[in-house]
Design an enzyme around this catalytic site. Structure first.
Site, PDB file in Angstrom:
ATOM      1  CD  GLU A  28      35.825  63.295  43.371  1.00  0.00           C
ATOM      2  OE1 GLU A  28      35.044  62.526  42.779  1.00  0.00           O
ATOM      3  OE2 GLU A  28      35.706  64.538  43.361  1.00  0.00           O
ATOM      4  CE  LYS A  90      28.161  61.539  39.131  1.00  0.00           C
ATOM      5  NZ  LYS A  90      27.657  62.609  38.241  1.00  0.00           N
ATOM      6  CB  VAL A 110      32.066  65.353  46.482  1.00  0.00           C
ATOM      7  CG1 VAL A 110      32.096  66.108  47.809  1.00  0.00           C
ATOM      8  CG2 VAL A 110      33.130  65.890  45.529  1.00  0.00           C
ATOM      9  CG  ASP A 142      20.881  67.951  38.180  1.00  0.00           C
ATOM     10  OD1 ASP A 142      21.336  67.500  39.256  1.00  0.00           O
ATOM     11  OD2 ASP A 142      21.369  67.684  37.075  1.00  0.00           O
ATOM     12  CB  SER A 144      25.370  67.819  43.425  1.00  0.00           C
ATOM     13  OG  SER A 144      26.215  66.783  43.878  1.00  0.00           O
ATOM     14  CB  ALA A 145      23.613  63.531  46.498  1.00  0.00           C
ATOM     15  CG  ASP A 146      28.818  66.155  45.581  1.00  0.00           C
ATOM     16  OD1 ASP A 146      28.609  64.934  45.721  1.00  0.00           O
ATOM     17  OD2 ASP A 146      29.536  66.636  44.682  1.00  0.00           O
ATOM     18  CE  LYS A 163      34.399  71.804  35.855  1.00  0.00           C
ATOM     19  NZ  LYS A 163      34.492  71.034  37.049  1.00  0.00           N
TER      20      LYS A 163
HETATM   21  N1  PSU Z   1      33.060  68.475  39.375  1.00  0.00           N
HETATM   22  C1  PSU Z   1      34.253  68.422  38.756  1.00  0.00           C
HETATM   23  N2  PSU Z   1      34.830  67.217  38.528  1.00  0.00           N
HETATM   24  C2  PSU Z   1      34.235  66.055  38.911  1.00  0.00           C
HETATM   25  C3  PSU Z   1      32.967  66.134  39.586  1.00  0.00           C
HETATM   26  C4  PSU Z   1      32.425  67.359  39.792  1.00  0.00           C
HETATM   27  O1  PSU Z   1      34.801  69.437  38.416  1.00  0.00           O
HETATM   28  O2  PSU Z   1      34.778  64.973  38.666  1.00  0.00           O
HETATM   29  C5  PSU Z   1      32.331  64.872  40.078  1.00  0.00           C
HETATM   30  C6  PSU Z   1      32.553  64.727  41.592  1.00  0.00           C
HETATM   31  O3  PSU Z   1      32.736  63.369  41.901  1.00  0.00           O
HETATM   32  C7  PSU Z   1      31.241  65.222  42.181  1.00  0.00           C
HETATM   33  C8  PSU Z   1      30.270  64.727  41.139  1.00  0.00           C
HETATM   34  O4  PSU Z   1      30.960  64.715  43.447  1.00  0.00           O
HETATM   35  O5  PSU Z   1      30.915  64.954  39.901  1.00  0.00           O
HETATM   36  C9  PSU Z   1      28.957  65.449  41.202  1.00  0.00           C
HETATM   37  O6  PSU Z   1      28.047  64.823  40.362  1.00  0.00           O
HETATM   38  P1  PSU Z   1      26.494  65.194  40.461  1.00  0.00           P
HETATM   39  O7  PSU Z   1      26.414  66.608  40.014  1.00  0.00           O
HETATM   40  O8  PSU Z   1      25.830  64.234  39.542  1.00  0.00           O
HETATM   41  O9  PSU Z   1      26.109  64.988  41.895  1.00  0.00           O
HETATM   42 MN    MN Z   2      22.538  65.763  39.658  1.00  0.00          MN
END
Ligand code: PSU
Ligand code: MN
Length: 307
Positions: A28, A90, A110, A142, A144-146, A163
């Site tokens: 990524e 992003k 991701v 909140d 994540s869309a992941d 994490k």
């Molecule tokens: N966790 C990490 N390092 C990162 C990310 C997450 O330890 O760089 C990044 C990844 O690209 C992940 C994104 O897909 O943050 C998730 O962001 P959000 O929670 O806004 O969906």
């Molecule tokens: Mn988010």
């Protein structure tokens, strides 16, 4: 040209590897632009590619540049993204159409890296950490869309677990609800990114890349679409002190709330804050666990070509 072909550019090396059923590992770009500071982000991204090669696969770092979906960035393109840092957008699933139509640059998360990998025909993707259910999600919503991408898109994601800026337990519950398998590589515990243990169990402990590849092949041969999380603990010599990192993360979340940071800015804010407070120790650990995941990803990709 099909509709997709006018947007998607796969590098010659990656295209040739896929055509010959050779192993390819997707990587990524948000981790480069938003996850680490310049110039260590660029140095890390190039090293990750080297680790993938040393372990017998072809790396395909993914991003959107000038509106084109690029699978297999050049070293120059990686340097460009790393230097631009947070100036690059992003880009998660919902952002993709605007970056493409507006001919902009987008760093893929991701979720969106999985989407582009699937478009290119890549089944294995290595990164550091996935997004998940944030702490206090019952109030902020909140998530994540992941996680939805893992539910729907058939790409295996090798990470060092989740994490604890996130709620690890709720993240695992969410993945269970959406039918996403969580495999622990040589461990029964879900690793917590900077540390080996989280106190939460994974569904399956598998001890070799071969077994993991066979499970992936079985899932997809059966038409069970969707992703798989392969949780690979940080190597012991690079893992952090559990108490120290827990305190740092707790404080970082308080700082985030005090500064009113939310939504897609949360994760980058917390990563930068943690790196600052630990004086770069967390960044060193972060880099090492990504290398470790890249190596395992390459081994799984190889075995998947045989499965
Ligand atoms: N966790 C990490 N390092 C990162 C990310 C997450 O330890 O760089 C990044 C990844 O690209 C992940 C994104 O897909 O943050 C998730 O962001 P959000 O929670 O806004 O969906
Ligand atoms: Mn988010």
């Amino acid at each position: 040209m099909t509709n997709l072909d006018q947007h998607l550019i796969i590098s010659d090396e990656v295209k040739a590897a896929l055509a010959a059923n050779k192993p390819v590992v997707a990587l990524e770009s948000t981790i480069i632009s938003h996850g680490m500071p310049y110039p260590r982000n660029v140095e890390t991204a190039l090293n990750v590619e080297r680790v993938v090669r040393e372990n017998g696969a072809i790396p395909a770092t993914i991003a959107i540049l000038n509106g084109k979906l690029i699978v297999g960035l050049s070293a120059e393109q990686i340097e460009y993204l790393g230097k631009a840092g947070q100036a690059v957008i992003k880009t998660s699933r919902r952002d993709i159409p605007f970056i493409v139509a507006g001919k902009k640059d987008g760093a893929t998360t991701v979720a969106s890296t999985m989407i582009l990998a699937q478009m290119a025909g890549i089944k294995v993707f290595a990164t550091g950490g996935i997004g998940g259910v944030h702490r206090d999600a019952q109030n902020t919503m909140d998530i994540s869309a992941d996680l939805q991408e893992l539910a729907n898109t058939s790409v295996a994601v090798i990470c060092a677990g989740v994490k604890s800026i996130l709620d690890i337990g709720l993240t695992l519950e969410y993945l269970e609800t959406y039918g996403v398998p969580v495999i622990g590589y040589k461990t029964r515990q879900m690793p917590a990114f900077y540390t080996i243990e989280s106190g939460f169990e994974v569904d399956y402990k598998l001890d070799s890349a071969t077994e993991i590849a066979q499970s992936l092949a079985a899932k997809w041969q059966l038409g069970l679409k969707g992703g798989v999380v392969i949780a690979n603990p940080i190597p012991k010599e690079y893992s952090m002190d559990a108490k120290e990192i827990a305190n740092t993360i707790d404080q970082a979340i308080i700082d985030m709330q005090a500064q009113g940071v939310s939504g897609k800015d949360s994760t980058p804010f917390l990563l930068a804050r943690i790196a600052k407070v630990t004086e770069g120790k967390s960044l060193d650990s972060n880099i090492q666990l990504v290398y470790n995941n890249a190596a395992l990803g390459a081994q799984i990709a190889q075995q998947l070509c045989l499965a």
